[in-house]
Scaffold this active site. Structure first.
Site, PDB file in Angstrom:
ATOM      1  N   HIS A  17       0.836  -1.205   0.000  1.00 40.37           N
ATOM      2  CA  HIS A  17       0.000   0.000   0.000  1.00 40.37           C
ATOM      3  C   HIS A  17       0.873   1.258   0.000  1.00 40.37           C
ATOM      4  CE1 HIS A  17      -4.017  -1.905   1.202  1.00 40.37           C
ATOM      5  NE2 HIS A  17      -3.151  -2.908   1.122  1.00 40.37           N
ATOM      6  N   ASP A 117      -5.642   5.928   2.041  1.00 40.78           N
ATOM      7  CA  ASP A 117      -5.817   4.567   1.546  1.00 40.78           C
ATOM      8  C   ASP A 117      -7.239   4.112   1.876  1.00 40.78           C
ATOM      9  OD1 ASP A 117      -3.856   1.958   0.883  1.00 40.78           O
ATOM     10  OD2 ASP A 117      -5.708   1.433   1.951  1.00 40.78           O
ATOM     11  N   TRP A 329      14.989  -7.953   1.896  1.00 42.37           N
ATOM     12  CA  TRP A 329      14.311  -7.089   0.917  1.00 42.37           C
ATOM     13  C   TRP A 329      15.096  -7.023  -0.402  1.00 42.37           C
ATOM     14  CZ3 TRP A 329       9.509  -5.556   1.125  1.00 42.37           C
ATOM     15  CH2 TRP A 329       9.071  -4.501   0.342  1.00 42.37           C
ATOM     16  N   GLU A 355       3.964  -4.717 -11.811  1.00 39.06           N
ATOM     17  CA  GLU A 355       5.411  -4.547 -12.040  1.00 39.06           C
ATOM     18  C   GLU A 355       5.925  -5.528 -13.090  1.00 39.06           C
ATOM     19  OE1 GLU A 355       5.982  -2.874  -7.477  1.00 39.06           O
ATOM     20  OE2 GLU A 355       6.676  -4.885  -7.941  1.00 39.06           O
TER      21      GLU A 355
HETATM   22  N1  UDP Z   1       8.776  -5.700  -2.735  1.00 42.02           N
HETATM   23  C1  UDP Z   1      10.098  -5.367  -2.942  1.00 42.02           C
HETATM   24  N2  UDP Z   1      11.041  -6.202  -2.462  1.00 42.02           N
HETATM   25  C2  UDP Z   1      10.767  -7.346  -1.790  1.00 42.02           C
HETATM   26  C3  UDP Z   1       9.407  -7.692  -1.595  1.00 42.02           C
HETATM   27  C4  UDP Z   1       8.426  -6.843  -2.085  1.00 42.02           C
HETATM   28  O1  UDP Z   1      10.411  -4.327  -3.558  1.00 42.02           O
HETATM   29  O2  UDP Z   1      11.689  -8.054  -1.397  1.00 42.02           O
HETATM   30  C5  UDP Z   1       7.733  -4.764  -3.212  1.00 42.02           C
HETATM   31  C6  UDP Z   1       7.147  -5.181  -4.542  1.00 42.02           C
HETATM   32  O3  UDP Z   1       7.907  -4.669  -5.610  1.00 42.02           O
HETATM   33  C7  UDP Z   1       5.747  -4.604  -4.457  1.00 42.02           C
HETATM   34  C8  UDP Z   1       5.398  -4.650  -2.968  1.00 42.02           C
HETATM   35  O4  UDP Z   1       6.649  -4.782  -2.287  1.00 42.02           O
HETATM   36  O5  UDP Z   1       5.760  -3.251  -4.877  1.00 42.02           O
HETATM   37  C9  UDP Z   1       4.532  -5.836  -2.588  1.00 42.02           C
HETATM   38  O6  UDP Z   1       3.241  -5.609  -3.012  1.00 42.02           O
HETATM   39  P1  UDP Z   1       2.336  -6.755  -3.675  1.00 42.02           P
HETATM   40  O7  UDP Z   1       1.017  -6.150  -3.978  1.00 42.02           O
HETATM   41  O8  UDP Z   1       3.034  -7.401  -4.814  1.00 42.02           O
HETATM   42  O9  UDP Z   1       2.209  -7.893  -2.597  1.00 42.02           O
HETATM   43  P2  UDP Z   1       1.895  -8.005  -1.040  1.00 42.02           P
HETATM   44  O10 UDP Z   1       3.188  -7.847  -0.362  1.00 42.02           O
HETATM   45  O11 UDP Z   1       0.917  -6.923  -0.694  1.00 42.02           O
HETATM   46  O12 UDP Z   1       1.337  -9.393  -0.919  1.00 42.02           O
END
Ligand code: UDP
Length: 474
Positions: A17, A117, A329, A355
């Site tokens: 978010h 949000d 990360w 993405e």
């Molecule tokens: N993300 C990242 N690195 C990581 C894990 C996640 O940059 O190691 C970012 C990813 O690019 C995305 C967000 O975190 O922008 C995760 O959002 P998403 O809707 O894909 O999944 P959620 O985590 O909400 O299940």
């Protein structure tokens, strides 16, 4: 001359978010508007390194996270840190408790427009009291909202795809939660959605009918930022890029399950065995937030690791230069855009979906919880740029379900081979991914649907509000 709008953004405390909302704020700031992100100290850390200190249009207002009131340790302010349902409930509770502090801040320093949000369901009452226009931010797909509603009742379910998941058992508490989120749009001035028209055109009208308000499709926000500002919220210096740069085009499978999902040791073990058996090269991101202890000795760390990683797996794959594991990360957007990436094994978060579309990378879907299952259907059956891992598991309400069925190594191996081995099916899926990539980049170009929508939205806002700031656009 146009005046700058003074806009406050309030992102919900979750990676999926915060990231798209900060992208949206950066975009508005790049158009000369005065934006302020209201957030807590730990949440600000997600994006503060990516912000240009010299940018006079972008501000951050820090509020306290009510740690004591919800019983969370200091610093745990985001679902990124959560590893059980209790923590999720506490973070959601905190999201409600911040209302008075935000109200007090906005009373003293009213914005022209407030963009919270969708999770902040109290925002309707706050903006009504203060007489401030409000746009809701929806970071998930339109398709998903239509599906949730379709599970209850829909007047005219003419879209065949809407019936895809009708036999899925959705937890009633989950449907209630999402209904309250949908209702958070009551009395708003529109909903900004992180998507683009060409991707969800069949569902947009239905969505607007369901929520009863105008939907402004201004996405993918990650691409809008890449196109308009030229950077994304990523660190391109990461060590994984020397590994990726040594690889041929489209030869590496990127594996990540997003920012929240915590896979069981058994599941991680099966993934390791599955990718090993597939014979393909990989870059695998593992979130081990529940496994790391500051006081762990090296021996304890190794012992911990043996629970989820076959003995010698990491050393062997590194020696053979076949794979790399990132424990923590990863700079996802930059990784997906690296030419060596040929596929993405994903949990199907909506940001991940957008993405990967932006990078033209086809996917293997292995949903973990919530909207992931709907996104999987959208990716594989509606848009056709991915393949499913068979026996992907039953619908789960939470990312921490201890009884979640483990997906077998054989299913994972089969899906990886299906996408990465080549052949007609892969060609078809790859060309669909490329076609969507083209559409997404068109949408964010000058004159494209998302850019146009942003301009129309700003023009629409000006007459709605009494501008508090006399500042011209910067
Ligand atoms: N993300 C990242 N690195 C990581 C894990 C996640 O940059 O190691 C970012 C990813 O690019 C995305 C967000 O975190 O922008 C995760 O959002 P998403 O809707 O894909 O999944 P959620 O985590 O909400 O299940």
């Amino acid at each position: 001359m146009s005046k700058a709008l003074k806009i406050y953004f309030l992102p919900f405390f979750a990676g999926g978010h915060v990231i798209p909302m900060v992208n949206l704020a950066r975009l508005m700031a790049s158009k000369g508007h005065q934006v302020t992100i209201i957030t807590t100290p730990s949440n600000a850390k997600i994006f503060d390194k990516t912000i240009d200190d010299e940018d006079t249009c972008f501000h951050v207002h820090i509020i306290k996270f009510p740690s004591n009131q919800v019983g969370l340790p200091v610093g745990v302010e985001n679902l990124l840190e959560a590893y059980d349902d209790q923590t999720v409930r506490q973070v959601l509770m905190a999201a409600n408790l911040i209302q008075p502090e935000i109200e007090a801040f906005m009373k003293l320093n009213p914005p022209d427009i407030f963009i919270p949000d969708m999770v902040f369901t109290w925002s309707e009452a706050t903006t009504k009291t203060l007489g401030i226009p409000r746009l809701i931010f929806n970071p998930i797909s339109i398709f998903y909202f239509c599906m949730i509603k379709a599970n209850k009742s829909i007047d005219d379910p003419k879209e065949e795809a809407l019936l895809l998941l009708n036999d899925t058992k959705l937890d009633p508490s989950y449907v209630r939660f999402y209904e309250s989120v949908v209702n958070s749009a009551n009395n708003c001035d529109g909903v900004i959605v992180n998507t683009f028209l060409e991707l969800e055109v069949e569902y947009t009208q239905l969505y607007e009918k369901l929520i009863g308000y105008k939907a402004w499709l201004i996405g993918p926000t990650s691409l809008m930022v890449q196109k308009t500002i030229g950077t994304c919220m990523n660190n391109d210096e990461h060590e994984c890029f020397s590994f990726l740069s040594s690889k041929e085009q489209n030869s590496v499978l990127y594996i990540s399950f997003g920012s929240m999902s915590l896979l069981s040791d058994e599941q991680l073990f099966e993934i390791a065995r599955g990718i090993e058996a597939s014979g393909h090269q990989f870059l695998w991101v593992v979130h081990i937030k529940n496994k790391r202890r500051d006081d762990n000795t090296k021996e304890q760390e190794e012992e911990e690791e043996l629970k989820w990683l076959p003995k010698g797996f990491e050393e062997k794959t590194m020696k053979e230069k076949r794979g790399l594991i990132i424990k923590g990360w990863a700079p996802q957007v930059s990784i997906l855009n690296h030419s060596s990436i040929g596929g993405f094994l994903t949990q199907c978060g909506w940001n991940a979906a957008l993405e990967t579309i932006g990078a033209g990378v086809p996917v293997i879907t292995m949903p973990i919880f919530s909207d992931h299952y709907f996104n999987e259907k959208f990716i594989t059956e509606v848009q056709g740029f991915g393949v499913e891992v068979e026996e992907g598991g039953e619908w789960s309400l939470t990312p921490y379900d201890p009884n979640k069925k483990v997906v077998s190594r054989e299913s994972i191996e089969k899906a990886v081979k299906r996408l990465m081995d080549g052949g007609e099916e892969r060609m078809k899926i790859r060309s669909q991914a490329k076609e969507l990539q083209e559409k997404a980049w068109k949408a964010v170009e000058e004159g494209g649907s998302s850019q146009n929508t942003l301009t129309i939205l700003i023009n629409h806002l000006h007459p709605l509000i009494l501008l508090t700031s006399e500042t011209p656009l910067c």
